[in-house]
Design an enzyme around this catalytic site. Structure first.
Site, PDB file in Angstrom:
ATOM      1  N   TYR A  42      -5.262 -17.901  -6.597  1.00 24.73           N
ATOM      2  CA  TYR A  42      -4.125 -16.987  -6.480  1.00 24.73           C
ATOM      3  C   TYR A  42      -2.941 -17.543  -5.700  1.00 24.73           C
ATOM      4  O   TYR A  42      -1.954 -16.841  -5.500  1.00 24.73           O
ATOM      5  CB  TYR A  42      -4.586 -15.681  -5.813  1.00 24.73           C
ATOM      6  CG  TYR A  42      -5.740 -15.024  -6.531  1.00 24.73           C
ATOM      7  CD1 TYR A  42      -5.614 -14.627  -7.863  1.00 24.73           C
ATOM      8  CD2 TYR A  42      -6.953 -14.817  -5.894  1.00 24.73           C
ATOM      9  CE1 TYR A  42      -6.676 -14.042  -8.530  1.00 24.73           C
ATOM     10  CE2 TYR A  42      -8.017 -14.225  -6.559  1.00 24.73           C
ATOM     11  CZ  TYR A  42      -7.869 -13.847  -7.878  1.00 24.73           C
ATOM     12  OH  TYR A  42      -8.926 -13.262  -8.543  1.00 24.73           O
ATOM     13  N   SER A 113     -14.029 -11.864  -3.757  1.00 28.34           N
ATOM     14  CA  SER A 113     -13.795 -11.691  -5.186  1.00 28.34           C
ATOM     15  C   SER A 113     -13.967 -13.045  -5.890  1.00 28.34           C
ATOM     16  O   SER A 113     -15.027 -13.649  -5.807  1.00 28.34           O
ATOM     17  CB  SER A 113     -12.416 -11.090  -5.415  1.00 28.34           C
ATOM     18  OG  SER A 113     -12.314 -10.544  -6.707  1.00 28.34           O
ATOM     19  N   TYR A 114     -12.939 -13.533  -6.590  1.00 31.26           N
ATOM     20  CA  TYR A 114     -13.057 -14.832  -7.248  1.00 31.26           C
ATOM     21  C   TYR A 114     -13.446 -15.893  -6.230  1.00 31.26           C
ATOM     22  O   TYR A 114     -14.334 -16.716  -6.472  1.00 31.26           O
ATOM     23  CB  TYR A 114     -11.741 -15.208  -7.930  1.00 31.26           C
ATOM     24  CG  TYR A 114     -11.825 -16.408  -8.857  1.00 31.26           C
ATOM     25  CD1 TYR A 114     -11.993 -17.700  -8.366  1.00 31.26           C
ATOM     26  CD2 TYR A 114     -11.738 -16.252 -10.234  1.00 31.26           C
ATOM     27  CE1 TYR A 114     -12.062 -18.799  -9.208  1.00 31.26           C
ATOM     28  CE2 TYR A 114     -11.821 -17.344 -11.087  1.00 31.26           C
ATOM     29  CZ  TYR A 114     -11.978 -18.612 -10.574  1.00 31.26           C
ATOM     30  OH  TYR A 114     -12.054 -19.691 -11.417  1.00 31.26           O
ATOM     31  N   TRP A 161      -5.993  -8.466 -14.941  1.00 31.59           N
ATOM     32  CA  TRP A 161      -6.272  -9.744 -14.279  1.00 31.59           C
ATOM     33  C   TRP A 161      -5.888 -10.913 -15.178  1.00 31.59           C
ATOM     34  O   TRP A 161      -5.224 -11.846 -14.730  1.00 31.59           O
ATOM     35  CB  TRP A 161      -7.754  -9.821 -13.911  1.00 31.59           C
ATOM     36  CG  TRP A 161      -8.110 -10.992 -13.036  1.00 31.59           C
ATOM     37  CD1 TRP A 161      -8.103 -11.032 -11.674  1.00 31.59           C
ATOM     38  CD2 TRP A 161      -8.519 -12.304 -13.470  1.00 31.59           C
ATOM     39  NE1 TRP A 161      -8.487 -12.270 -11.230  1.00 31.59           N
ATOM     40  CE2 TRP A 161      -8.751 -13.074 -12.305  1.00 31.59           C
ATOM     41  CE3 TRP A 161      -8.710 -12.894 -14.721  1.00 31.59           C
ATOM     42  CZ2 TRP A 161      -9.167 -14.407 -12.365  1.00 31.59           C
ATOM     43  CZ3 TRP A 161      -9.126 -14.225 -14.779  1.00 31.59           C
ATOM     44  CH2 TRP A 161      -9.339 -14.963 -13.621  1.00 31.59           C
ATOM     45  N   ASP A 255     -15.844  -0.461  -4.031  1.00 35.22           N
ATOM     46  CA  ASP A 255     -15.464  -1.764  -4.578  1.00 35.22           C
ATOM     47  C   ASP A 255     -16.085  -1.940  -5.954  1.00 35.22           C
ATOM     48  O   ASP A 255     -17.239  -1.539  -6.187  1.00 35.22           O
ATOM     49  CB  ASP A 255     -15.933  -2.876  -3.642  1.00 35.22           C
ATOM     50  CG  ASP A 255     -15.721  -4.255  -4.235  1.00 35.22           C
ATOM     51  OD1 ASP A 255     -14.681  -4.459  -4.894  1.00 35.22           O
ATOM     52  OD2 ASP A 255     -16.588  -5.119  -4.053  1.00 35.22           O
ATOM     53  N   HIS A 284     -11.689  -2.442  -3.367  1.00 38.77           N
ATOM     54  CA  HIS A 284     -11.675  -3.902  -3.490  1.00 38.77           C
ATOM     55  C   HIS A 284     -10.607  -4.556  -2.620  1.00 38.77           C
ATOM     56  O   HIS A 284     -10.856  -5.569  -1.974  1.00 38.77           O
ATOM     57  CB  HIS A 284     -11.470  -4.296  -4.955  1.00 38.77           C
ATOM     58  CG  HIS A 284     -11.721  -5.746  -5.231  1.00 38.77           C
ATOM     59  ND1 HIS A 284     -12.980  -6.303  -5.216  1.00 38.77           N
ATOM     60  CD2 HIS A 284     -10.872  -6.774  -5.528  1.00 38.77           C
ATOM     61  CE1 HIS A 284     -12.909  -7.602  -5.496  1.00 38.77           C
ATOM     62  NE2 HIS A 284     -11.643  -7.911  -5.675  1.00 38.77           N
TER      63      HIS A 284
END
Length: 559
Positions: A42, A113-114, A161, A255, A284
């Site tokens: 990101y 997350s990722y 996303w 989440d 989240h």
């Protein structure tokens, strides 16, 4: 520690020659320092990164901080393919970071997350210098919250996303073509902005047209169906025993990956590893005290943690004990569990998850919208409703990460419960507090006249003012259903921790859609990759002695 040195875009060459770049934050002095590393797609200075780790604060605490753009993103070279390279690149980057000037040779990883998953992938690749990971809000099985849930597509997250991640790709593609860049970005933004206004409704959902229009990689559902072996590139489930590291795991009850966090924790403890778990009332991207319509009290804020201090400081303390100068991996039995119990809005320390003292308790769907501990003893008429996929039940709160028009968390369910295609079952007001902590499931005996359909169950808390707010929900996709024939279906609502207060009522909603969180079942039985036409389905839910539909709640007895 006052003179922190920052190097930008420091190159690291991967095994295939691709160069990835990282920002490196060095504390003042000569070191050596343990390395705290983040790998994310990101952008190295993005707000998403800063929300997970303050690199200056970490450097002041004596960590050499490395924040790297993953392959194909921003300053890093190579193709952008979600998940594909994270295991091998994670291995190569850990080894590179451990050899940086000033490093003490021990590496820890953090982020969510990722970039929670990039930690798991690096850990699975077993670089010898990686000593600890602290994944936040990330999944275990991508087919339980990332790509699908109960067989339904996680369209809510997949569409925005993938489109957002396409922006950097289009900038690279049109780097020497200003007109192409303007046209491409304009179209991408239009599709992104238009999701809530109808874009989510494009069909087929399993081969989403917007991705093809912009020629961008998608989150992974479509590729995982084309290439099942590739799906292992971000799957942690089934591989925990390969990770011989301590973990500090953080999740939230609202989440989108809540159950994945819990599953990762239980699997690591089951494998005999030291594991710490923190579960807040959070969504989240929201670790504050107000989530949805509810203020859980300032104690819930991750900057306070019920007078425990900042969550990030708790993590840094843990890292200092695992990768610091004298750090040693904690023994397996030293792991801790810190749960936020909603309703009473208190943090509580436990030593296990799930709680062995919780007792699975059946609450039965009954005629006239009742929800009772007593099962039906005589025949009761089935409940019926019509499900039209062209008029689905709108997503209203929950464990969401979708277009911003849809708020996550506990929201007023009055509009949903007023619909003809939503069945509602409610207890009498509770005479005393009732705690539910653990995994919730609904057992439905139901029939449809279609060859395929969905069943959605939602647990709600109805307060003393009769306001119903969602607590947990789930979905199951039924394929090749014999039309009109009753069958048993189990809907996994994942886990929660809440005290239903005295005077409140417990409510269960049963329906067949939650859109756009999950894609609509068109009731035709066609594959999601090609289905573009829907049909109306006539649904029945049974509750009689032979077919006792119910919700199963893990009730914790009073201390």
């Amino acid at each position: 520690m006052a003179e922190i040195q920052i190097e930008f875009d420091v190159p690291a060459q991967m095994r295939d020659g691709t160069v990835l770049r990282a920002d490196v934050y060095r504390p003042g002095g000569t070191g050596p320092w343990p390395v705290l590393m983040v790998r994310l797609p990101y952008g190295k200075q993005s707000p998403l990164m800063a929300a997970m780790l303050d690199p200056l604060a970490a450097a002041r605490r004596g960590f050499l901080v490395v924040i790297q753009d993953t392959r194909g993103r921003f300053a890093s070279e190579g193709p952008w393919e979600p998940w594909t390279y994270e295991e091998s690149d994670g291995y190569d980057t850990v080894r590179w970071a451990a050899a940086l000037p000033g490093s003490n040779g021990s590496v820890g990883m953090c982020g969510g997350s990722y970039f929670g998953n990039t930690q798991w992938m690096a850990a699975l690749s077993k670089p010898p210098e990686l000593k600890a990971i602290a994944p936040m809000v990330t999944w275990s099985d991508p087919d339980d919250g990332l790509w699908t849930r109960g067989g339904a597509i996680e369209l809510g997250i997949t569409a925005p996303w993938s489109l957002m991640m396409g922006a950097d790709m289009l900038m690279r593609r049109h780097s020497s073509d200003l007109n192409g860049l303007v046209s491409g970005i304009t179209g991408l933004v239009q599709d992104l902005d238009g999701l809530a206004g109808g874009g989510y409704g494009e069909l087929p959902s399993g081969r989403f047209p917007a991705f093809a229009r912009h020629e961008i990689p998608e989150l992974g559902y479509e590729r995982s169906r084309r290439e099942p072996e590739w799906a292992a590139s971000c799957r942690v489930a089934g591989r925990h025993d390969e990770v011989d590291l301590p973990t500090f795991q953080v999740g939230g009850w609202y989440d989108i990956f809540a159950q994945g966090t819990l599953d990762n924790f239980t699997a690591m403890r089951g494998a005999g590893r030291s594991a710490t778990l923190v579960m807040g009332p959070w969504a989240h991207t929201n670790q504050r005290n107000v989530v949805g319509d509810v203020n859980f009290g300032f104690a819930a804020n991750s900057d306070f943690m019920g007078m425990r201090g900042r969550l990030i400081d708790m993590q840094l303390d843990w890292f200092q004990g695992t990768i610091g100068e004298n750090g040693e991996a904690p023994e397996p039995d030293t792991g801790k569990v810190l749960l936020f119990v909603m309703g009473v809005n208190q943090w509580r320390e436990e030593t296990e998850w799930p709680l062995s003292r919780a007792v699975d308790t059946d609450f039965h769907l009954r005629t006239d919208g009742r929800l009772t501990l007593e099962p039906p003893s005589t025949a009761e008429s089935a409940e019926e409703f019509t499900y039209d996929p062209m008029d689905p039940v709108p997503t209203t709160g929950g464990a969401l990460l979708i277009a911003e028009e849809f708020r996550p968390g506990p929201l007023d369910q009055s509009a949903v419960e007023a619909r003809d295609d939503v069945l509602v079952f409610t207890t009498e007001p509770l005479a005393e507090d009732l705690e539910v902590t653990g995994r919730v499931r609904a057992v439905l005996f139901a029939a449809t006249d279609g060859v395929s359909t969905d069943w959605v169950a939602r647990l709600c808390d109805v307060d003393e003012n009769s306001v119903s707010r969602n607590v947990a929900d789930g979905i199951v996709r039924v394929r090749a259903a014999p039309p009109g024939e009753a069958a048993e279906h189990v809907v996994d609502l994942w886990s929660t921790s809440i005290v239903f207060r005295a005077g409140h009522r417990i409510r269960v909603q049963i329906t067949s859609s939650n859109f756009p969180r999950w894609d609509r079942n068109l009731n035709t039985g066609e594959p999601e990759e090609t289905a573009a036409t829907g049909r109306v389905a006539h649904q029945q839910v049974f509750h009689d002695p032979a077919r006792p539909s119910r919700i199963v709640l893990p009730v914790v007895p009073p201390a």
